[in-house]
Design an enzyme around this catalytic site. Structure first.
Site, PDB file in Angstrom:
ATOM      1  N   HIS A 257      10.194   5.151  -5.765  1.00 12.07           N
ATOM      2  CA  HIS A 257       8.843   4.592  -5.743  1.00 12.07           C
ATOM      3  C   HIS A 257       7.938   5.509  -4.914  1.00 12.07           C
ATOM      4  CE1 HIS A 257       5.469   1.963  -4.856  1.00 12.07           C
ATOM      5  NE2 HIS A 257       5.786   1.354  -5.982  1.00 12.07           N
TER       6      HIS A 257
ATOM      7  N   SER B 145      -1.597  -1.305 -10.458  1.00 10.62           N
ATOM      8  CA  SER B 145      -2.663  -2.302 -10.579  1.00 10.62           C
ATOM      9  C   SER B 145      -2.673  -3.025 -11.937  1.00 10.62           C
ATOM     10  CB  SER B 145      -4.023  -1.663 -10.272  1.00 10.62           C
ATOM     11  OG  SER B 145      -4.012  -1.120  -8.961  1.00 10.62           O
TER      12      SER B 145
ATOM     13  N   GLU C 232       4.231   5.619 -12.581  1.00 13.90           N
ATOM     14  CA  GLU C 232       3.307   4.982 -11.644  1.00 13.90           C
ATOM     15  C   GLU C 232       2.380   6.034 -11.049  1.00 13.90           C
ATOM     16  OE1 GLU C 232       5.000   1.003 -10.244  1.00 13.90           O
ATOM     17  OE2 GLU C 232       5.393   2.492  -8.716  1.00 13.90           O
TER      18      GLU C 232
ATOM     19  N   GLU D 255       5.848   4.952  -2.709  1.00  8.96           N
ATOM     20  CA  GLU D 255       5.803   4.670  -1.269  1.00  8.96           C
ATOM     21  C   GLU D 255       7.028   5.260  -0.573  1.00  8.96           C
ATOM     22  OE1 GLU D 255       5.011   0.514  -1.806  1.00  8.96           O
ATOM     23  OE2 GLU D 255       3.052   1.076  -2.582  1.00  8.96           O
TER      24      GLU D 255
ATOM     25  N   ASN E 135       7.632  -5.857  -8.262  1.00 10.18           N
ATOM     26  CA  ASN E 135       7.998  -5.189  -7.012  1.00 10.18           C
ATOM     27  C   ASN E 135       7.264  -5.918  -5.897  1.00 10.18           C
ATOM     28  OD1 ASN E 135       8.542  -3.514  -4.892  1.00 10.18           O
ATOM     29  ND2 ASN E 135       7.481  -1.724  -5.706  1.00 10.18           N
TER      30      ASN E 135
ATOM     31  N   GLY F  34      -2.003  -0.062  -5.800  1.00 11.49           N
ATOM     32  CA  GLY F  34      -2.599  -0.793  -4.692  1.00 11.49           C
ATOM     33  C   GLY F  34      -4.052  -0.423  -4.441  1.00 11.49           C
TER      34      GLY F  34
ATOM     35  N   LYS G 246       7.611  -5.581  -2.831  1.00  9.70           N
ATOM     36  CA  LYS G 246       7.405  -4.715  -1.660  1.00  9.70           C
ATOM     37  C   LYS G 246       7.773  -5.478  -0.380  1.00  9.70           C
ATOM     38  CE  LYS G 246       4.121  -1.973  -4.241  1.00  9.70           C
ATOM     39  NZ  LYS G 246       2.906  -1.142  -4.258  1.00  9.70           N
TER      40      LYS G 246
END
Ligand code: NAG
Ligand code: NAG
Length: 257
Positions: free
Chosen positions: A104, A220, A174, A106, A20, A180, A22
């Protein structure tokens, strides 16, 4: 849920590694990354899909070797219309990409997408012929409050209610606290939730789906921790963030080699 299912199931499920990217990269750096991936020696038992920024989908699909799939990182729930700034599954397919990442964290927590909207997107993307990487995961305060299962089950339920063909779905776990942040779930923590998600699928969907759906881990993942994570029975691959922009992505793809 018994080890009875473990061996045949693992054999059924090919390893899946998604990158990903991003909102990162430009034409020059993505060309370099694609060159690295195209010339790398990749475990051919691993299915690899790269999630590119939508504006580069065409460039990435033309530049990446066809053994690597391409995903959009989001899409809307309608085929076309007055939805300024959105992209449709039809447009993603028109650029030659076959996948989309939906739900996701985010999208959920930075852009406020609801479970309901994500469910509608899953339904529309599948109906349009895209395969879907559907993400679920709890926030730190939810884990600390002991509601991890409740949260990921509720997210999975809305996805499941909108899935017409499980053959075109990969479920990504996730944990938000590991995205992150440099914090990774331990292999045991990842396995625990993956096993529960598979049990959820077995009880609420079917044995076949529980045995065949890839449940991948994101949060991560690096070249250093990928092998131990990949050795867990219910971890069928990864959705890789930052490390998917670096040459170490190749080592993660080859985590089971
Ligand atoms: C089946 O789904 C319901 C609703 O999400 C959940 O409460 C239950 O725990 C699930 N069953 C299993 C065995 O996970
Ligand atoms: C098309 C379809 O099955 N839509 C369902 C998606 O999930 C939501 C939320 O659970 C349902 O309300 C929809 O009916």
């Amino acid at each position: 849920p018994g080890t009875r299912h473990l061996q045949p199931a693992m054999a059924l499920r090919s390893f899946f590694v998604g990158g990903n990217w991003k909102m990162n990269g430009d034409k020059e750096s993505l060309e370099r990354l694609m060159c690295t991936l195209n010339t790398a020696s990749l475990d051919d038992r691993t299915e690899v899909v790269c999630g590119a920024p939508s504006i580069y989908l065409d460039l990435v699909r033309s530049g990446l070797d066809l053994r690597i799939g391409v995903a959009a990182q989001n899409c809307y729930k309608e085929a076309k219309g007055a939805f300024t700034g959105e992209i449709s599954p039809a447009m993603i397919k028109d650029c030659g990409a076959d996948w989309v990442i939906l739900g996701h964290s985010e999208r959920r927590h930075v852009f406020g997408e609801s479970d309901e909207l994500i469910g509608q997107k899953v339904a529309h993307a599948l109906a349009s012929g895209l395969a879907v990487i559907a993400c679920v995961g709890e926030k730190l305060e939810e884990r600390e409050a002991g509601t991890t299962e409740e949260v990921v089950y509720a997210q999975t339920k809305v996805v499941a209610e909108n899935v017409t063909d499980w053959g075109k779905v990969v479920l990504a776990y996730e944990p938000v606290w590991a995205i992150g942040t440099g914090k990774t779930a331990s292999p045991e923590q990842a396995q625990e939730v993956h096993e529960k998600l598979r049990a959820w699928l077995r009880a609420n969907v079917s044995d076949d789906v529980a045995d065949s759906v890839r449940i991948i881990y994101g949060g991560s993942v690096t070249a250093t921790n990928c092998r131990e994570l990949a050795s867990q029975g219910d971890v069928d691959g990864f959705l890789v963030g930052g490390a998917s922009l670096k040459p170490e992505f190749v080592d993660i793809i080859n985590a089971r080699a």
